[in-house]
Design a protein around this motif. Sequence first.
Motif, PDB file in Angstrom:
ATOM      1  N   HIS A   1      20.684   1.634  50.487  1.00  0.00           N
ATOM      2  CA  HIS A   1      19.481   0.811  50.587  1.00  0.00           C
ATOM      3  C   HIS A   1      18.634   1.390  51.717  1.00  0.00           C
ATOM      4  CE1 HIS A   1      21.276  -2.165  47.893  1.00  0.00           C
ATOM      5  NE2 HIS A   1      22.399  -1.783  48.473  1.00  0.00           N
TER       6      HIS A   1
ATOM      7  N   ASN B   1      15.536  -0.535  44.978  1.00  0.00           N
ATOM      8  CA  ASN B   1      15.989  -0.753  46.352  1.00  0.00           C
ATOM      9  C   ASN B   1      14.915  -0.459  47.389  1.00  0.00           C
ATOM     10  OD1 ASN B   1      16.184   1.945  45.590  1.00  0.00           O
ATOM     11  ND2 ASN B   1      18.011   2.354  46.808  1.00  0.00           N
TER      12      ASN B   1
ATOM     13  N   CYS C   1      20.629  -8.441  47.829  1.00  0.00           N
ATOM     14  CA  CYS C   1      20.146  -8.181  49.189  1.00  0.00           C
ATOM     15  C   CYS C   1      21.148  -8.445  50.306  1.00  0.00           C
ATOM     16  CB  CYS C   1      18.858  -8.963  49.429  1.00  0.00           C
ATOM     17  SG  CYS C   1      17.440  -8.155  48.639  1.00  0.00           S
TER      18      CYS C   1
ATOM     19  N   ASN D   1      18.891  -6.958  52.919  1.00  0.00           N
ATOM     20  CA  ASN D   1      19.939  -6.284  53.675  1.00  0.00           C
ATOM     21  C   ASN D   1      19.655  -6.291  55.179  1.00  0.00           C
ATOM     22  OD1 ASN D   1      21.820  -5.306  51.534  1.00  0.00           O
ATOM     23  ND2 ASN D   1      19.949  -4.300  50.830  1.00  0.00           N
TER      24      ASN D   1
END
Length: 603
Positions: free
Chosen positions: A50, A120, A427, A551
């Motif tokens: 990511h 992403n 996420c 993230n």
Amino acid sequence: MLSFNKLFASVFLSLLYISSVNAIPFSAESRHSTHGSRIIGRGTKKDHYHPKSSYETFGDGIDHPLSKRADASMEDSAVAFMQAHAGISADFVHMHASFSGQTASHVYVKQRVNGIPIANAVANVAFNNKNKVVAYGSSFIDASKVPSAMPSVDVKDAISVAESALLGKHDKRKHPAPSLEYYAKDDGSVALTYVLQVRNRRMGTWYEAFVGAHSGELVSITDFVSDASYRALPIMEETLLDGFDILTDPQDLNSSPEGWHNDGQTSTITTAGNNVIAYKGTSDTTGRTTSQSSPGLNFQYTQNPDITPAAPSNVNAARVNVFYVVNTIHDITYKYGFTEDAFNFQNNNFGIGGLGNDRVTASVQDSSCVNNAFFQTPPDGQNGHMTMCLFTVTSPSRDGALENDIVSHEMTHGVTNRMTGGGTGRCLQTTESGGLGEGWSDAMANWLEQTDGTVRDFVLGQYIVNSAAGIRSHPYSTSAQVNPLRYSSVAHLQEPHAIGEVWANMLHVVYAALVGQLGYSPTARTDPTGSEGNVVFLHLFLDALPLQHCNPTFTTARDAWIQADANRYGGANRCTLWRAFASRGLGVNAKGFVDDVTIPSDC
């Protein structure tokens, strides 16, 4: 998902949730924040990536180009802000989702190239109730070179690749049709991929697969596993050793307007309703056996701990308890902001927003597993699935469905995975963000079981392993002697549950600070309007989730809490929060898993 640091760390987690630093030239910090890995299929490790995110918060908020236009939508305002603030053209923005919460409005977008989103490369913009931008996160990339948008691999071949690699099945009847999205790789290249879901109910796996539309290889994955009257354990109690009670009409009709025994269309007399169906069986689609009430919706089954959990009365007690706990958490978190608009779990969303037909399916005493529990969180509109297992440390075995902190831990995975990133379930996939997810789940269980203003140390999982030490390395405590974990501890940790302990203990310290400063409300579970510390804590807990970027890291999750306080309380608790975070090394200058105890100069 649960983890058992003392007894079971090498059993289930070594198969499902391995994250390790390898020879790729990334620092430990950057790899924790951008990478993760899973063991898939027949023991193959699959890394996923990511792009690094930037994240800014703006306190009282800043204006955007459409601030003075009363007719401007939040979506248009977000795009205008991104163009002015980061030079991002509207042509490169794919709108994913948006919703208005109690104190902020949120817009979630993906980067777009050739009319196709990059899975992403995402961004989120948050506005306060004064229409000012208060948070902006972005992982957009340089996408000047991308492959052709016309696939050279047939979609049927892509499905076969995913099914073979992941030992599962793409169900055309139940899973979304495969779609095309670009995927940014950690070598700087971009791949065109087919995106499709693959699930193996027997193994308890559920993935979103990204298969190269030109290469035909499995490029990456999203793992959706994180890891009337009722005789049940009151929500503030941890295990059946605390004693069952008869709980009469515990549903909250403001959160569940049709009550707990209506599946969105019809009334039921079983452990099935609009928010959850609790049953015994390995499949969430066939062979469900729910518990039925006696006349008058009375679910009063007596659990006998001296005989096998498989005894009918014990199975019924487990189903009823899970049904009660999941519904209660639904009702509590609904009041604090996890609503239809915010991507919650309900069959019927009553026309309020979000996607329905996604109540939680909860399987108790699931035969696919032992010594674990886990939650699968697909995108909004698909059922969240909770799997509760038996624990074989004792004889007879003990049932995780009868330990409330285990059930609440798992249910919170659904909350945090849905509220972070706009309902995608994508996420909390990096090593660090996965750790935060585990920490939030422990922290919610902790919050639910604090019963007065005396903030007690909290131990998770005592009943299932028959040990006062529970299943974590330390009790959660304000005492550094009892729990020495700090921000710097993360540098030596590579497994999400271990990382989660650091975050959960920080939140325990935050909770204690707020309750010490503002007091305790005994009605916080039913009344979110109070000003007491436990009420404030849960508001900030839920408010921060949609504010943070996809993230998140420890530092950006902390910043989201500070910003949530600015949005809801005008920053009244800012210094209390900073002192609590800094006391465990997450001060103003904390970075790279190096402790810092600095607090803002005005604190």
